[in-house]
Design an enzyme around this catalytic site. Sequence first.
Site, PDB file in Angstrom:
ATOM      1  N   GLU A  43      63.536  77.138  37.216  1.00 31.76           N
ATOM      2  CA  GLU A  43      63.942  76.601  38.806  1.00 31.76           C
ATOM      3  C   GLU A  43      65.455  76.387  39.279  1.00 31.76           C
ATOM      4  O   GLU A  43      65.081  75.261  38.301  1.00 31.76           O
ATOM      5  CB  GLU A  43      63.296  77.152  39.570  1.00 31.76           C
ATOM      6  CG  GLU A  43      61.934  77.825  39.922  1.00 31.76           C
ATOM      7  CD  GLU A  43      60.882  77.201  40.033  1.00 31.76           C
ATOM      8  OE1 GLU A  43      60.663  76.922  41.610  1.00 31.76           O
ATOM      9  OE2 GLU A  43      59.926  77.620  40.643  1.00 31.76           O
TER      10      GLU A  43
ATOM     11  N   HIS B 134      60.780  79.798  45.696  1.00 33.67           N
ATOM     12  CA  HIS B 134      59.848  78.975  46.162  1.00 33.67           C
ATOM     13  C   HIS B 134      59.195  77.978  47.305  1.00 33.67           C
ATOM     14  O   HIS B 134      59.743  77.190  47.470  1.00 33.67           O
ATOM     15  CB  HIS B 134      59.660  77.656  45.233  1.00 33.67           C
ATOM     16  CG  HIS B 134      59.043  76.893  44.270  1.00 33.67           C
ATOM     17  ND1 HIS B 134      58.651  76.449  43.453  1.00 33.67           N
ATOM     18  CD2 HIS B 134      57.740  76.785  45.308  1.00 33.67           C
ATOM     19  CE1 HIS B 134      57.922  76.090  43.249  1.00 33.67           C
ATOM     20  NE2 HIS B 134      56.856  75.648  44.127  1.00 33.67           N
TER      21      HIS B 134
ATOM     22  N   ARG C  94      52.608  78.816  39.447  1.00 29.85           N
ATOM     23  CA  ARG C  94      53.921  78.452  38.520  1.00 29.85           C
ATOM     24  C   ARG C  94      54.646  79.312  37.428  1.00 29.85           C
ATOM     25  O   ARG C  94      53.585  79.892  37.371  1.00 29.85           O
ATOM     26  CB  ARG C  94      53.325  77.029  37.575  1.00 29.85           C
ATOM     27  CG  ARG C  94      52.649  75.753  38.615  1.00 29.85           C
ATOM     28  CD  ARG C  94      54.769  74.805  39.059  1.00 29.85           C
ATOM     29  NE  ARG C  94      54.210  73.949  40.333  1.00 29.85           N
ATOM     30  CZ  ARG C  94      54.279  73.948  40.849  1.00 29.85           C
ATOM     31  NH1 ARG C  94      55.054  74.980  41.426  1.00 29.85           N
ATOM     32  NH2 ARG C  94      54.252  72.794  41.650  1.00 29.85           N
TER      33      ARG C  94
HETATM   34  N1  LIG Z   1      54.331  78.250  45.428  1.00 28.42           N
HETATM   35  C1  LIG Z   1      54.381  76.723  46.407  1.00 28.42           C
HETATM   36  O1  LIG Z   1      55.288  76.882  47.096  1.00 28.42           O
HETATM   37  C2  LIG Z   1      52.864  76.231  45.502  1.00 28.42           C
HETATM   38  C3  LIG Z   1      52.364  76.380  44.788  1.00 28.42           C
HETATM   39  N2  LIG Z   1      51.407  74.970  44.282  1.00 28.42           N
HETATM   40  C4  LIG Z   1      50.973  75.365  43.091  1.00 28.42           C
HETATM   41  O2  LIG Z   1      49.209  76.006  43.635  1.00 28.42           O
HETATM   42  C5  LIG Z   1      48.586  76.468  42.064  1.00 28.42           C
HETATM   43  C6  LIG Z   1      47.162  76.369  42.793  1.00 28.42           C
HETATM   44  O3  LIG Z   1      47.579  74.609  43.713  1.00 28.42           O
HETATM   45  P1  LIG Z   1      45.993  74.874  43.922  1.00 28.42           P
HETATM   46  O4  LIG Z   1      44.961  75.783  45.030  1.00 28.42           O
HETATM   47  O5  LIG Z   1      46.200  73.249  45.563  1.00 28.42           O
HETATM   48  O6  LIG Z   1      45.105  73.884  43.179  1.00 28.42           O
HETATM   49  P2  LIG Z   1      43.896  73.103  42.622  1.00 28.42           P
HETATM   50  O7  LIG Z   1      43.125  72.098  41.810  1.00 28.42           O
HETATM   51  O8  LIG Z   1      42.622  72.698  44.164  1.00 28.42           O
HETATM   52  O9  LIG Z   1      42.673  74.830  42.125  1.00 28.42           O
HETATM   53  C7  LIG Z   1      43.255  75.200  40.663  1.00 28.42           C
HETATM   54  C8  LIG Z   1      42.028  75.817  40.579  1.00 28.42           C
HETATM   55  O10 LIG Z   1      42.516  76.697  39.219  1.00 28.42           O
HETATM   56  C9  LIG Z   1      41.913  76.378  38.013  1.00 28.42           C
HETATM   57  N3  LIG Z   1      42.303  76.514  37.039  1.00 28.42           N
HETATM   58  C10 LIG Z   1      42.166  75.201  35.672  1.00 28.42           C
HETATM   59  N4  LIG Z   1      42.075  76.458  34.821  1.00 28.42           N
HETATM   60  C11 LIG Z   1      42.617  77.606  34.912  1.00 28.42           C
HETATM   61  C12 LIG Z   1      42.277  78.782  33.882  1.00 28.42           C
HETATM   62  N5  LIG Z   1      42.616  78.488  32.495  1.00 28.42           N
HETATM   63  N6  LIG Z   1      42.214  79.875  34.439  1.00 28.42           N
HETATM   64  C13 LIG Z   1      41.461  80.145  35.596  1.00 28.42           C
HETATM   65  N7  LIG Z   1      41.290  78.851  36.784  1.00 28.42           N
HETATM   66  C14 LIG Z   1      41.714  77.557  36.268  1.00 28.42           C
HETATM   67  C15 LIG Z   1      40.889  74.893  38.967  1.00 28.42           C
HETATM   68  O11 LIG Z   1      39.395  75.342  37.939  1.00 28.42           O
HETATM   69  C16 LIG Z   1      40.619  74.823  39.680  1.00 28.42           C
HETATM   70  O12 LIG Z   1      39.503  75.536  40.663  1.00 28.42           O
HETATM   71  C17 LIG Z   1      49.402  74.795  41.524  1.00 28.42           C
HETATM   72  O13 LIG Z   1      49.722  75.849  40.314  1.00 28.42           O
HETATM   73  C18 LIG Z   1      50.119  74.418  42.721  1.00 28.42           C
HETATM   74  O14 LIG Z   1      50.476  74.094  42.115  1.00 28.42           O
HETATM   75  C19 LIG Z   1      51.142  74.761  45.057  1.00 28.42           C
HETATM   76  C20 LIG Z   1      51.320  74.249  46.412  1.00 28.42           C
HETATM   77  C21 LIG Z   1      52.192  75.091  46.736  1.00 28.42           C
HETATM   78  O1  LIG Z   2      58.336  71.203  47.751  1.00 28.18           O
HETATM   79  C1  LIG Z   2      57.955  72.436  47.815  1.00 28.18           C
HETATM   80  O2  LIG Z   2      58.488  73.153  48.443  1.00 28.18           O
HETATM   81  C2  LIG Z   2      57.053  73.275  46.118  1.00 28.18           C
HETATM   82  C3  LIG Z   2      56.084  73.181  47.147  1.00 28.18           C
HETATM   83  C4  LIG Z   2      54.408  73.221  45.376  1.00 28.18           C
HETATM   84  O3  LIG Z   2      55.288  73.758  44.292  1.00 28.18           O
HETATM   85  C5  LIG Z   2      53.428  72.323  45.421  1.00 28.18           C
HETATM   86  O4  LIG Z   2      53.264  71.806  45.964  1.00 28.18           O
HETATM   87  O5  LIG Z   2      53.299  72.469  44.180  1.00 28.18           O
END
Ligand SMILES: NC(=O)C1=CN([C@@H]2O[C@H](COP(=O)(O)OP(=O)(O)OC[C@H]3O[C@@H](n4cnc5c(N)ncnc54)[C@H](O)[C@@H]3O)[C@@H](O)[C@H]2O)C=CC1
Ligand SMILES: O=C(O)CCC(=O)C(=O)O
Length: 526
Positions: free
Chosen positions: A259, A278, A230
């Site tokens: 964004e 993104h 993020r």
């Molecule tokens: N660029 C994109 O298009 C996408 C971005 N994302 C983002 O990726 C990130 C991770 O997503 P997931 O792995 O699915 O989530 P998840 O919930 O499975 O993992 C997040 C991890 O971060 C840890 N965490 C929480 N606070 C923390 C801190 N202060 N320091 C270190 N670790 C901490 C949690 O314990 C958890 O293990 C999210 O921010 C999500 O919104 C997800 C999908 C697509």
């Molecule tokens: O919808 C998208 O392309 C963004 C995905 C994303 O950032 C999320 O799933 O958290």
Amino acid sequence: MPKVLVSDPVDQAGLDILSQVAQVDVNTSLSPEELVAAIGDYDALMIRSGTKVTKAVIDAGQNLKIIGRAGVGVDNVDVPEATRRGIVVVNSPEGNTIAAAEHALAMMMSMSRYIPSADRSVKSGEWKRKDFTGVEIYKKTLGVVGLGKIGSHVATVARAMGMKLLAYDPFISAERAEQLGCRLVELDLLFREADYITLHLPKTPETTHLVNEEALATMKPTVRIINCARGGIIDEAALAKALREGTIGGAALDVYESEPLGDSELRELDKAIILTPHLGASTEEAQVNVAIDVAEQIRDVLLGLPARSAVNIPGLRPEVMQKLRPYLQLAETLGNLVGQLAGGRVQELTVRLQGDIAGGDTQPIMVAALKGLLSHALQERVNYVNASIEAKERGIHVIETRDADIRDYTGSLNLSAKGSLGEHSVTGVLLGGSEIRVTDIDEFPINVPPTQHMLFTLHRDMPGIIGKIGSLLGSFNVNIASMQVGRKIVRGDAVMALSLDDPLPEGILDEILKVPGIRDAYTVNL
Ligand SMILES: NC(=O)C1=CN([C@@H]2O[C@H](COP(=O)(O)OP(=O)(O)OC[C@H]3O[C@@H](n4cnc5c(N)ncnc54)[C@H](O)[C@@H]3O)[C@@H](O)[C@H]2O)C=CC1
Ligand SMILES: O=C(O)CCC(=O)C(=O)O
């Protein structure tokens, strides 16, 4: 027939599912004002990250029953407002995990071999091989910040590519990290030792600008940083300065503080940085996964069935929910409280159900306790459906004990958690069937309603100590709403629980710990 508005591009597979039960209108070019004007006609809204579902949209959505986010992060939805309005918000927690992980890995590889700038160079007619000598990732150290679903997959692939792995995640056990081949370390060590740093954590007040000027100054001058999580977890101005001055090796960003990215100096950094708009979730497979996942949930909710990945309400049958709601709230609040007292990285949670809570189906209460315990780490990503799986994946051992005998209260719930700050326990009851009271902390009797900002101290029961804490908070302009002291014996140890009107400013905890007689102090934000 119910009506669904789809206001961001989603895969046809999702639209086909919605069409089984609803009239589907796709309009992906609405301005915020047009969305507010249109939403009143709709029973459901399906979005990706482009649409901002603000309070104004929710207020205008008088018929809205569900908002479906085809993706993970629901930070573009005002979830508290939707909850207040009784609108279910669903997401797809796993549909784009692989896509986002592979994007981070692609960023790491492209950055190491200057692929985007080399490509631009060749296309402009040049043939400059020397300018694009890269580095290998083999045997380099990758620091994974946030070892959840995406971070775990990145770690698994990076390990297979011969990288050494460090991980920082305050809510993951060392055993889980070890299974993934990662050494769980503190953040400052990861920043100091990593050749690559990849971020996979949610953006919260605590993680905003986690990578700032001070952190960047501790990193290797060759470090390469990837953010596909993020925007705002990295301080963009500090990053641009470090790249301009060459104090770090490179960066690759998919997400931005604002964004779409506007006029930003990041755009001028050329070879030192890779920028994508993104795209983490933008694969054909992920878009099919998230569209189906979310469309099925919208269909189910419109048919009166529960949603499997609701981020704001439990996926339980409505009649069960109605009866259990106050107890679920109690369990969730106590879980959140004990999780913060235990300091994250909880290895064991014991839930003791006493009196009338011990009868009947206790599983939802256990789930609510786990949801509360994990909510500080996972924010809106943990819900009643996934709390048990999330706890299991984190290696949290859960123990349930029941005693149906009625003691001081008709029903009480006691939670103890073993975490990085040791073992702590809290007990709570419902007054008048709905008002939560915390009735002991670490076996010290108290009687406080939980509030948003709280401070707990363990101290010696001696004259003057309460006044000193009060004045100290006053000197930091923190207003005390209520205060309770509990002790077992006179002039022995005591616990003080304070409900505060304001969050505790940074540094005050250190001052409190310096007060003679104070043994420990904890802040909790519920
Ligand atoms: N660029 C994109 O298009 C996408 C971005 N994302 C983002 O990726 C990130 C991770 O997503 P997931 O792995 O699915 O989530 P998840 O919930 O499975 O993992 C997040 C991890 O971060 C840890 N965490 C929480 N606070 C923390 C801190 N202060 N320091 C270190 N670790 C901490 C949690 O314990 C958890 O293990 C999210 O921010 C999500 O919104 C997800 C999908 C697509
Ligand atoms: O919808 C998208 O392309 C963004 C995905 C994303 O950032 C999320 O799933 O958290």
